[in-house]
Write a protein that holds these residues in place. Sequence first.
Motif, short mmCIF file in Angstrom:
data_model
loop_
_atom_site.label_atom_id
_atom_site.label_comp_id
_atom_site.label_asym_id
_atom_site.label_seq_id
_atom_site.Cartn_x
_atom_site.Cartn_y
_atom_site.Cartn_z
N GLU A 186 13.50 9.35 -1.02
CA GLU A 186 13.57 8.78 0.22
C GLU A 186 12.22 8.40 0.88
O GLU A 186 11.29 8.92 0.52
CB GLU A 186 14.37 9.73 1.28
N PRO A 187 12.34 7.16 1.45
CA PRO A 187 10.99 6.78 2.34
C PRO A 187 10.54 7.72 3.32
O PRO A 187 11.08 8.04 4.28
CB PRO A 187 11.30 5.38 2.79
N ARG A 188 9.32 8.04 3.24
CA ARG A 188 8.46 8.95 4.04
C ARG A 188 7.26 8.10 4.67
O ARG A 188 6.51 7.95 3.84
CB ARG A 188 8.14 10.27 3.90
N ARG A 189 7.10 8.08 6.19
CA ARG A 189 6.04 7.18 6.37
C ARG A 189 4.70 8.03 6.66
O ARG A 189 4.81 9.10 6.92
CB ARG A 189 6.24 6.88 7.83
N ARG A 241 4.20 14.93 7.32
CA ARG A 241 4.93 16.16 7.68
C ARG A 241 6.05 16.01 8.58
O ARG A 241 6.77 17.08 8.78
CB ARG A 241 3.78 17.08 8.28
N HIS A 242 6.06 15.19 9.49
CA HIS A 242 7.01 14.99 10.64
C HIS A 242 8.17 14.24 10.12
O HIS A 242 9.40 14.53 10.53
CB HIS A 242 6.21 14.60 11.58
N ASP A 243 8.08 13.03 9.82
CA ASP A 243 9.00 12.09 9.62
C ASP A 243 10.15 12.37 8.67
O ASP A 243 9.73 12.74 7.48
CB ASP A 243 8.64 10.82 9.10
N PRO A 244 11.29 12.31 8.99
CA PRO A 244 12.32 12.33 8.02
C PRO A 244 12.36 10.93 7.18
O PRO A 244 11.62 10.23 7.36
CB PRO A 244 13.68 12.86 8.84
N GLU A 245 13.76 10.93 6.50
CA GLU A 245 13.76 9.56 5.95
C GLU A 245 13.43 8.43 6.86
O GLU A 245 14.17 8.67 8.01
CB GLU A 245 15.07 9.52 5.11
N LYS A 290 -14.39 6.47 16.82
CA LYS A 290 -13.58 5.49 17.33
C LYS A 290 -12.66 4.85 16.39
O LYS A 290 -13.25 4.53 15.34
CB LYS A 290 -14.42 4.50 18.03
N VAL A 291 -11.19 4.75 16.65
CA VAL A 291 -10.42 3.96 15.57
C VAL A 291 -10.89 2.46 15.70
O VAL A 291 -10.80 1.82 16.71
CB VAL A 291 -8.91 4.45 16.04
N VAL A 292 -11.02 2.12 14.48
CA VAL A 292 -11.18 0.43 14.50
C VAL A 292 -10.10 -0.02 13.44
O VAL A 292 -10.00 -1.19 13.53
CB VAL A 292 -12.60 0.41 13.60
N ASN A 293 -9.34 0.74 12.97
CA ASN A 293 -8.21 -0.07 12.24
C ASN A 293 -7.06 1.07 11.83
O ASN A 293 -7.36 2.45 11.88
CB ASN A 293 -8.61 -0.87 10.88
N SER A 294 -6.04 0.64 11.73
CA SER A 294 -4.94 1.62 11.52
C SER A 294 -3.78 0.87 10.71
O SER A 294 -3.46 -0.25 11.14
CB SER A 294 -4.08 2.42 12.53
N TRP A 295 -2.89 1.76 9.76
CA TRP A 295 -1.65 1.02 9.16
C TRP A 295 -0.73 2.16 9.01
O TRP A 295 -1.13 3.25 9.00
CB TRP A 295 -1.89 0.39 8.15
N ALA A 296 0.53 1.88 8.55
CA ALA A 296 1.39 2.75 8.16
C ALA A 296 1.84 2.29 6.69
O ALA A 296 2.15 1.02 6.70
CB ALA A 296 2.56 2.89 8.99
N GLY A 297 2.05 3.33 5.68
CA GLY A 297 2.62 2.95 4.41
C GLY A 297 3.90 3.93 4.41
O GLY A 297 4.20 4.80 5.28
N HIS A 298 4.40 3.96 3.18
CA HIS A 298 5.51 4.95 2.96
C HIS A 298 5.28 5.73 1.46
O HIS A 298 4.63 5.08 0.55
CB HIS A 298 6.67 4.09 2.80
N TYR A 299 5.57 6.73 1.49
CA TYR A 299 5.83 7.64 0.25
C TYR A 299 7.26 7.41 -0.33
O TYR A 299 8.20 7.49 0.64
CB TYR A 299 5.62 9.04 0.64
#
Length: 397
Positions: free
Chosen positions: A233-236, A277-281, A313-322
């Motif tokens: 399943e996809p996990r973020r 660690r937190h996200d379900p599918e 200081k955060v300069v960039n961020s993104w989300a991907g999936h396992y």
Amino acid sequence: MQASKSSYDVVIVGGAVVGSSAAFFLASNPDFKGSILVIEKDWTYARSATALSSSSIRHQFSNAINVQISQFGTEFIREFTKHVAVDGDAPELGFHENGYLFLAGDARGRAVLERNHETQVACGAEITLLEPEALGQRFPWLNLDGLTLGSYGERGEGWFDSSGLMNGFRKKARSLGVEYIEDEVVEITREGDRIVSVTTKGGQTIACGTLVNTSGTRGKKMARLAGLDIPVEPRRRSLFVVSCKTPLPGVVGLTIDPTGVFFRPEGQFYLMGTYPRHDPEVDPEDFDVMHAEFEEEIWPILAERVPAFEAIKVVNSWAGHYDYCTLDHNVILGPHTEVKNFLFANGFSGHGLQQSPAMGRGLSELITYGTFRTLDLSPFGYQRVVANEPFLEDAVI
């Protein structure tokens, strides 16, 4: 985009790093004489796990075969230009061989690192165990409070250009006659124990001798089109790039706190994150960044572990999936037990990029010879899903 033919010996669904590695190794195999089609829904690859990964490779696994898989990956990356050059041209991967640093925070964590170290060293990996005093000497930026042991990769571990690896595989495969089309498989036709064809969103029906599922977080959906199932399943996973007021001195590896929160250098910045660690599918189309995770967990933990990170200081961020294998955190590789010409390469649980060279080679061997000829990857087979017998990997980050 239409395929040039109505039938291929091998159809690979998913053309990012694992699919393109399989295409490359298959087309490079002098004993394979067939035709190969790769179907990829998005040629930008902007939302592929390849592009959104932390782009790293390590030998520090708990399972011997995972160590050996990454050892081959390192060897391949070092010689990448030689393997994939087309007319003398190949991507530069910029391999930063700074190592991984795993940290243990209690007696149990120490025992895990010691046990894993025995496995790693038995495979020839160059991993050093460091007591707290030695950790402080080698990594003076580290807060040693609560640490019982460290495990550091002296050679073969680090980070590199993930898109360069994929594009090198892809360009070389195409130069060897592999055909790529930008389309999406929406139907799989199965007759009894065989896959006979796929139908694309563009309306083309394509017959195939072997179907290879390398479609990442959509691997489960692809299997279900054939009436099959996998525990994937996809996990973020959200990643954050930060600037630090006081850069860390000396060599800085990819450092994993006992909590699982990690960071590594990213040019003049630092890349930070944690395992899912937190996200379900999740919906594979959901790429919302979990900013609260950074504020509430990642930053507080790393600011305590690395005092210099109190001012960042955060300069960039993104989300991907396992594509997360819920059975045992390991890939499901090879044919279905009943539908022999449907091959899986799904459920990498965050290890797909670093494992792609060995997995592509293994798929090539299975298709050409019906068995593995180099590394024996059979423990990753689908039969363990049927038997509900996990082949566990404990070192997941």
